[in-house]
Design a protein around this motif. Structure first.
Motif, short mmCIF file in Angstrom:
data_model
loop_
_atom_site.label_atom_id
_atom_site.label_comp_id
_atom_site.label_asym_id
_atom_site.label_seq_id
_atom_site.Cartn_x
_atom_site.Cartn_y
_atom_site.Cartn_z
N MET A 154 6.60 27.16 0.37
CA MET A 154 6.21 26.09 1.03
C MET A 154 6.10 24.81 0.16
O MET A 154 5.50 25.02 -0.89
CB MET A 154 4.72 26.16 1.43
CG MET A 154 4.36 27.52 2.53
SD MET A 154 5.34 27.28 3.90
CE MET A 154 4.48 26.18 4.80
N MET A 155 6.76 23.86 0.48
CA MET A 155 6.99 22.62 -0.32
C MET A 155 6.41 21.47 0.22
O MET A 155 6.27 21.16 1.49
CB MET A 155 8.37 22.17 -0.38
CG MET A 155 8.81 21.05 -1.35
SD MET A 155 10.53 20.64 -1.33
CE MET A 155 11.09 22.02 -2.45
N PRO A 156 5.30 20.81 -0.55
CA PRO A 156 4.56 19.83 -0.30
C PRO A 156 5.40 18.66 -0.16
O PRO A 156 6.33 18.40 -0.86
CB PRO A 156 3.83 19.54 -1.56
CG PRO A 156 4.47 20.13 -2.83
CD PRO A 156 5.23 21.25 -2.13
N THR A 157 5.04 17.86 0.93
CA THR A 157 5.99 16.88 1.32
C THR A 157 4.74 15.53 2.26
O THR A 157 4.03 15.97 2.26
CB THR A 157 7.11 16.94 2.21
OG1 THR A 157 7.95 15.76 2.49
CG2 THR A 157 6.69 17.45 3.62
N VAL A 158 5.45 14.50 2.56
CA VAL A 158 4.64 13.37 3.03
C VAL A 158 5.18 13.37 4.49
O VAL A 158 6.49 13.02 4.65
CB VAL A 158 4.46 12.20 2.40
CG1 VAL A 158 3.55 11.13 3.12
CG2 VAL A 158 3.74 12.28 1.03
N THR A 159 4.49 13.15 5.63
CA THR A 159 4.95 12.98 6.92
C THR A 159 5.33 11.50 7.22
O THR A 159 4.84 10.62 6.24
CB THR A 159 4.00 13.32 8.16
OG1 THR A 159 2.76 12.53 8.02
CG2 THR A 159 3.61 14.92 7.88
N GLU A 160 5.94 11.13 8.02
CA GLU A 160 6.44 9.69 8.56
C GLU A 160 4.95 8.98 8.71
O GLU A 160 5.10 7.66 8.59
CB GLU A 160 7.21 9.65 9.84
CG GLU A 160 6.57 10.31 10.90
CD GLU A 160 7.66 10.20 12.23
OE1 GLU A 160 8.03 9.18 12.26
OE2 GLU A 160 7.65 11.25 12.94
N PHE A 161 3.97 9.74 8.93
CA PHE A 161 2.69 8.84 9.03
C PHE A 161 1.97 8.73 7.85
O PHE A 161 0.81 8.42 7.88
CB PHE A 161 1.82 9.53 10.14
CG PHE A 161 2.55 9.63 11.45
CD1 PHE A 161 2.77 8.67 12.33
CD2 PHE A 161 2.87 10.82 11.76
CE1 PHE A 161 3.39 8.85 13.49
CE2 PHE A 161 3.82 11.11 13.21
CZ PHE A 161 3.77 9.89 13.97
N GLY A 162 2.23 9.24 6.70
CA GLY A 162 1.80 9.09 5.36
C GLY A 162 0.79 10.30 5.12
O GLY A 162 0.00 10.25 4.34
N GLU A 163 0.98 11.62 5.84
CA GLU A 163 -0.15 12.54 5.69
C GLU A 163 0.66 13.34 4.80
O GLU A 163 1.93 13.91 5.00
CB GLU A 163 -0.28 13.17 7.12
CG GLU A 163 -1.10 12.20 7.86
CD GLU A 163 -1.30 12.70 9.24
OE1 GLU A 163 -0.52 13.67 9.61
OE2 GLU A 163 -2.55 12.39 9.85
N ASP A 164 -0.15 14.35 3.81
CA ASP A 164 0.46 15.33 3.14
C ASP A 164 0.48 16.61 3.86
O ASP A 164 -0.37 16.87 4.73
CB ASP A 164 -0.58 15.63 1.93
CG ASP A 164 -0.46 14.33 0.99
OD1 ASP A 164 0.46 13.90 0.74
OD2 ASP A 164 -1.55 14.21 0.24
N THR A 165 1.47 17.15 3.74
CA THR A 165 1.82 18.37 4.57
C THR A 165 2.65 19.37 3.54
O THR A 165 3.23 18.93 2.65
CB THR A 165 2.42 18.01 5.93
OG1 THR A 165 2.47 19.35 6.64
CG2 THR A 165 3.79 17.56 5.79
N LEU A 166 2.90 20.78 4.28
CA LEU A 166 3.53 21.87 3.79
C LEU A 166 4.76 22.00 4.83
O LEU A 166 4.33 22.35 5.70
CB LEU A 166 2.96 22.90 3.20
CG LEU A 166 1.71 22.81 2.17
CD1 LEU A 166 0.90 23.90 1.65
CD2 LEU A 166 2.51 22.34 0.72
#
Length: 204
Positions: A154-166
């Protein structure tokens, strides 16, 4: 982003300084490295499997200090690592993916930093390695191997809304690795050239 990269590099430099100072002040301490006088397939196989476990975060008994110490001892000072990574990112187009390519050329210290950062960021990381071919030189002091590694996590990233997610990611790497015995008869990796395909999806 640059601030976090600077912090990561500073942390890495501190870790290396600790390792080097510890080595300097404990010269009398007996080395735990296994010394060998000639390479064989068993040595290479065990070394590849151990390196894969450690660099993928599978070696849970090793903290950042332990990983740095091991890699400092088992990577040659003049080693070179070349990696080409193709990221297959899903989209809404007809072919359903965008391919982005990253090319990395790393020396010993950059490679160790990359391992530490990857272990810290990737979660639920699993990997399996298969050794396709091993060739040992006639003098039994150098060798090369072709390996295939499958991994997922599971890689951490940022959604188009600026939220942290995996997000789930799977990868397959094809590598040619080179090895040698140091002057102290310690098995070291002297370089590697890898091509990796990484796939992002909503399932895994």
């Amino acid at each position: 982003m640059k601030i976090f990269e600077a912090m990561a590099f500073t942390t890495f430099n501190i870790m290396v300084a600790i390792v080097l100072s510890s080595t300097f002040f404990n010269k009398a301490e007996k080395s735990t490295d296994v010394t060998i006088t000639a390479l064989n397939e068993t040595h290479i196989t065990k070394f590849i499997e151990h390196m894969t476990d450690m660099t993928s975060g599978k070696g849970k008994s090793f903290d950042a200090y332990g990983i740095t110490t091991y890699l400092m001892a088992h990577i040659a000072d003049d080693s070179a690592f070349a990696s080409t990574i193709s990221y297959n990112i899903p989209n809404d187009s007809d072919d359903n993916s965008d391919v982005q390519e990253e090319v990395m050329d790393m020396d010993k210290m950059a490679f160790i930093q990359h391992v530490l950062e990857s272990n810290k960021s990737m979660q639920d990381h699993e990997s399996a390695v298969s050794i396709d071919f091993i060739e040992i030189a006639a003098d039994k002091r150098t060798a090369s191997a072709i390996i295939t590694t499958h991994e997922r996590g599971m890689m951490p990233t940022v959604t188009e809304f600026g939220e942290d997610t995996l997000i789930p990611v799977t990868g397959t790497s094809f590598c040619e690795q080179k090895f040698s015995l140091s002057d102290k008869h310690v098995l070291q990796i002297t370089g590697a050239s890898c091509a990796t395909d990484m796939d992002f999806s909503t399932e895994y």
